[in-house]
Design a protein around this motif. Structure first.
Motif, mmCIF file in Angstrom:
data_model
loop_
_atom_site.group_PDB
_atom_site.id
_atom_site.type_symbol
_atom_site.label_atom_id
_atom_site.label_comp_id
_atom_site.label_asym_id
_atom_site.label_seq_id
_atom_site.Cartn_x
_atom_site.Cartn_y
_atom_site.Cartn_z
ATOM 1 N N ASP A 118 5.114 44.479 36.946
ATOM 2 C CA ASP A 118 5.346 42.938 37.587
ATOM 3 C C ASP A 118 6.225 42.377 37.171
ATOM 4 O OD1 ASP A 118 2.469 43.989 36.874
ATOM 5 O OD2 ASP A 118 2.729 44.238 35.243
ATOM 6 N N LEU A 119 6.247 41.034 37.453
ATOM 7 C CA LEU A 119 7.302 39.908 37.453
ATOM 8 C C LEU A 119 6.622 38.998 36.528
ATOM 9 C CD1 LEU A 119 9.188 38.316 39.307
ATOM 10 C CD2 LEU A 119 7.102 37.057 40.635
ATOM 11 N N ILE A 120 7.524 38.784 35.823
ATOM 12 C CA ILE A 120 7.808 38.013 34.565
ATOM 13 C C ILE A 120 7.883 36.379 34.523
ATOM 14 C CG2 ILE A 120 7.456 37.515 32.484
ATOM 15 C CD1 ILE A 120 5.884 39.585 32.793
ATOM 16 N N VAL A 121 6.909 35.355 34.626
ATOM 17 C CA VAL A 121 7.757 34.312 35.402
ATOM 18 C C VAL A 121 7.549 32.921 34.021
ATOM 19 C CG1 VAL A 121 7.441 32.238 36.889
ATOM 20 C CG2 VAL A 121 6.336 34.171 37.224
ATOM 21 N N ALA A 122 8.572 32.581 33.722
ATOM 22 C CA ALA A 122 9.137 31.376 32.337
ATOM 23 C C ALA A 122 8.902 30.133 33.106
ATOM 24 C CB ALA A 122 10.187 32.067 31.705
ATOM 25 N N ILE A 123 7.979 29.028 32.071
ATOM 26 C CA ILE A 123 8.622 27.992 32.983
ATOM 27 C C ILE A 123 9.065 27.471 32.489
ATOM 28 C CG2 ILE A 123 6.795 26.096 32.977
ATOM 29 C CD1 ILE A 123 6.163 28.625 34.269
ATOM 30 N N GLU A 124 10.092 26.747 33.134
ATOM 31 C CA GLU A 124 10.983 25.480 32.579
ATOM 32 C C GLU A 124 11.094 24.156 32.885
ATOM 33 O OE1 GLU A 124 16.301 24.487 32.408
ATOM 34 O OE2 GLU A 124 15.562 26.336 32.755
ATOM 35 N N GLU A 125 10.043 22.706 31.789
ATOM 36 C CA GLU A 125 10.596 22.052 31.689
ATOM 37 C C GLU A 125 11.509 20.680 32.242
ATOM 38 O OE1 GLU A 125 7.998 18.018 30.194
ATOM 39 O OE2 GLU A 125 7.103 20.082 30.234
ATOM 40 N N ILE A 126 11.526 20.068 33.567
ATOM 41 C CA ILE A 126 12.396 19.134 33.560
ATOM 42 C C ILE A 126 12.155 17.855 32.993
ATOM 43 C CG2 ILE A 126 13.578 18.159 35.463
ATOM 44 C CD1 ILE A 126 13.093 20.588 37.099
ATOM 45 N N GLU A 127 12.852 17.761 32.449
ATOM 46 C CA GLU A 127 12.910 16.088 31.581
ATOM 47 C C GLU A 127 12.578 15.049 32.293
ATOM 48 O OE1 GLU A 127 15.284 13.583 27.740
ATOM 49 O OE2 GLU A 127 15.930 15.824 28.533
ATOM 50 N N HIS A 128 11.728 14.355 32.315
ATOM 51 C CA HIS A 128 11.514 12.844 32.660
ATOM 52 C C HIS A 128 12.559 12.196 32.813
ATOM 53 C CE1 HIS A 128 8.886 10.272 35.162
ATOM 54 N NE2 HIS A 128 8.497 10.732 35.629
ATOM 55 N N GLU A 129 12.781 10.701 33.609
ATOM 56 C CA GLU A 129 13.057 10.374 33.680
ATOM 57 C C GLU A 129 12.573 9.113 32.289
ATOM 58 O OE1 GLU A 129 16.215 6.504 36.032
ATOM 59 O OE2 GLU A 129 14.540 8.087 36.884
ATOM 60 N N PHE A 130 11.413 8.801 32.934
ATOM 61 C CA PHE A 130 11.344 7.951 31.505
ATOM 62 C C PHE A 130 9.761 8.133 30.674
ATOM 63 C CE2 PHE A 130 11.576 5.764 36.018
ATOM 64 C CZ PHE A 130 12.990 5.263 35.383
ATOM 65 N N LEU A 131 9.293 8.937 31.260
ATOM 66 C CA LEU A 131 8.076 9.961 30.982
ATOM 67 C C LEU A 131 8.398 10.950 29.385
ATOM 68 C CD1 LEU A 131 5.318 10.061 32.847
ATOM 69 C CD2 LEU A 131 5.760 7.772 31.180
ATOM 70 N N LYS A 132 7.975 10.830 27.643
ATOM 71 C CA LYS A 132 7.902 12.330 26.818
ATOM 72 C C LYS A 132 6.711 12.550 26.824
ATOM 73 C CE LYS A 132 12.197 10.708 26.373
ATOM 74 N NZ LYS A 132 14.010 11.668 27.195
ATOM 75 N N ARG A 133 6.541 13.600 26.908
ATOM 76 C CA ARG A 133 5.804 15.023 27.278
ATOM 77 C C ARG A 133 5.703 15.307 24.898
ATOM 78 N NH1 ARG A 133 4.085 20.698 29.750
ATOM 79 N NH2 ARG A 133 2.369 20.944 28.805
ATOM 80 N N GLU A 134 4.688 15.081 24.401
ATOM 81 C CA GLU A 134 4.136 15.773 23.185
ATOM 82 C C GLU A 134 2.711 17.021 23.694
ATOM 83 O OE1 GLU A 134 3.681 14.318 18.917
ATOM 84 O OE2 GLU A 134 1.851 13.072 20.648
ATOM 85 N N GLY A 135 2.610 17.637 23.514
ATOM 86 C CA GLY A 135 1.509 18.352 23.871
ATOM 87 C C GLY A 135 0.980 18.183 25.301
ATOM 88 N N GLU A 136 -0.553 17.496 25.430
ATOM 89 C CA GLU A 136 -1.192 16.848 26.536
ATOM 90 C C GLU A 136 -0.571 15.672 26.503
ATOM 91 O OE1 GLU A 136 -5.084 18.458 25.519
ATOM 92 O OE2 GLU A 136 -4.383 20.515 26.102
ATOM 93 N N ASN A 137 0.038 14.650 25.590
ATOM 94 C CA ASN A 137 0.396 13.672 25.667
ATOM 95 C C ASN A 137 1.141 13.277 25.975
ATOM 96 O OD1 ASN A 137 -2.807 12.983 24.906
ATOM 97 N ND2 ASN A 137 -2.000 12.595 22.335
ATOM 98 N N LEU A 138 1.341 11.933 27.109
ATOM 99 C CA LEU A 138 2.570 11.250 26.798
ATOM 100 C C LEU A 138 3.031 10.419 26.564
ATOM 101 C CD1 LEU A 138 2.594 11.937 31.436
ATOM 102 C CD2 LEU A 138 3.810 13.441 29.700
#
Length: 372
Positions: free
Chosen positions: A245-265
């Protein structure tokens, strides 16, 4: 005095053939010598279960047992299972265990697992996603180098294990002859070895090729999460093999203005003293574009505005998170002479004296609301 065969297997006299088989399988697995090494009591129970099954699984023997009990087989008149040794048990009833315990049951049961399908190794890649892509879901096309079987490669039956993938060994023990199965060291259990190797292929008939793989990434994934694309890893040698299988690891690029906290921004909104006093309309960044919000007159620094459903979708389809707008009143660090004189006059002005109302929450209450 011998135990009742039905009691040994834990069944009633009205048990069906399938129930008898199931009960024996359960008992034999429970008391198998491989599972209970050196346990004489378990050995005896294992033999008892086999003797009981040998009689009750045969319609004719079962009928005679039901009529005459153990006496039906005393003296060997009906050839019952009273004097079975371990070899008899393994040879006659090994197939009862089917795929138990990883194919082929315990090592004592010969002829169980047989040839296995070899799976290719997994490939691992990292995919970078913007917050917008995470919020909306995205399909990415990535290039990977994967091992594939060369065109024209052929494989033949392994002569060492004769295609079974296993090598059988017989050892003499205090219980009799025990038959064990080990994975063939020549074909690694596949039952096949290389026959014809095309030019350029490696010793296993494999080539390294570039491949473009399409990956559908659902909305709501998080940094560090791993997704699996089935059968897009390395192939394995052999005509009966399956790709890894192909295992795909997700890397989130940091947003310039928005900060993520779970499902909230979270979004920090800076406004001037004048805008705080007079009220204003401001454009806010969201993952789906800009939205305009209206700030009321006299809004306080630290106020948190909640925009429902403007956050990140739940990966489990439970709706969207929210966008929390944190209002920050920007205090000027330098003032002109006129501005300074204006604020000096306002020092004693009743409208400029802090008068928090009960509805104006403290910092700790705001933090509590933010996480609720």
């Amino acid at each position: 005095m011998k135990k009742d065969f039905y009691e040994i297997l834990g069944i009633s006299k009205n048990a069906t053939a399938e129930e008898i088989k199931k009960a024996y399988r359960k008992k034999a697995i429970e008391f198998h010598p491989d599972k209970n090494p050196g346990n004489k009591e378990a050995e005896e129970k294992f033999k008892e279960a086999a003797e009981a099954y040998e009689v009750l699984s045969d319609a004719n023997k079962k009928a005679k047992y039901d009529q005459y009990g153990h006496q039906a087989f005393d003296g060997g008149g009906f050839g019952g299972g009273h004097h079975m040794n371990m070899d008899d048990i393994f040879s006659q009833f090994g197939d009862i265990f089917g795929g138990a315990f990883g194919g082929g049951g315990f090592s004592g049961f010969g002829g169980g697992g047989g040839q296995r399908r070899v799976k290719g190794s997994n490939l691992r890649i990292k995919v970078k996603l913007t917050l917008e892509e995470i919020a909306n879901g995205v399909e990415k096309k990535v290039k990977v180098k994967r091992k594939v079987q060369a065109k024209g490669v052929t494989y033949r039956t392994c002569p060492t294990c004769n295609g079974s993938g296993q090598i059988m060994k017989v050892a003499n023990t205090i219980l009799g002859r025990m038959q064990t199965a080990t994975t063939c060291h020549i074909c690694s259990g596949s039952g096949q070895i290389l026959d014809q190797k095309p030019a350029g292929a490696d010793a296993q008939g494999m080539l390294l090729e570039d491949d473009t793989v399409s990956i559908k990434i659902p909305a709501g994934v998080v940094d560090g999460m791993q997704l699996k694309v089935a059968n897009k890893g390395n192939e394995a040698p052999g005509s009966n093999s399956i790709p890894g299988d192909l295992i795909v690891a997700i890397e989130e690029i940091e947003h310039e203005f928005l900060k993520r906290e779970g499902e909230n921004l979270h979004y920090d909104l800076y406004i001037s003293v004048a805008e705080a006093a007079l009220g204003a309309s401001k454009d806010i960044e969201t993952v789906s574009g800009k939205v305009r919000i209206k700030l009321e007159e006299g809004i306080q620094s630290g106020k948190i505005l909640r925009l429902k459903g403007k956050g990140i979708p739940s990966l489990n389809s439970y709706g969207n998170g929210d966008l929390l707008v944190h209002v920050n009143v920007w205090t000027p660090k330098t003032l002109s002479k006129e501005q300074k004189q204006f604020f000096e006059k306002m020092l004693t002005d009743e409208n400029f004296i802090p008068k928090p109302e009960k509805s104006d929450k403290s910092f700790f209450e705001k933090v509590k609301d933010m996480f609720s």
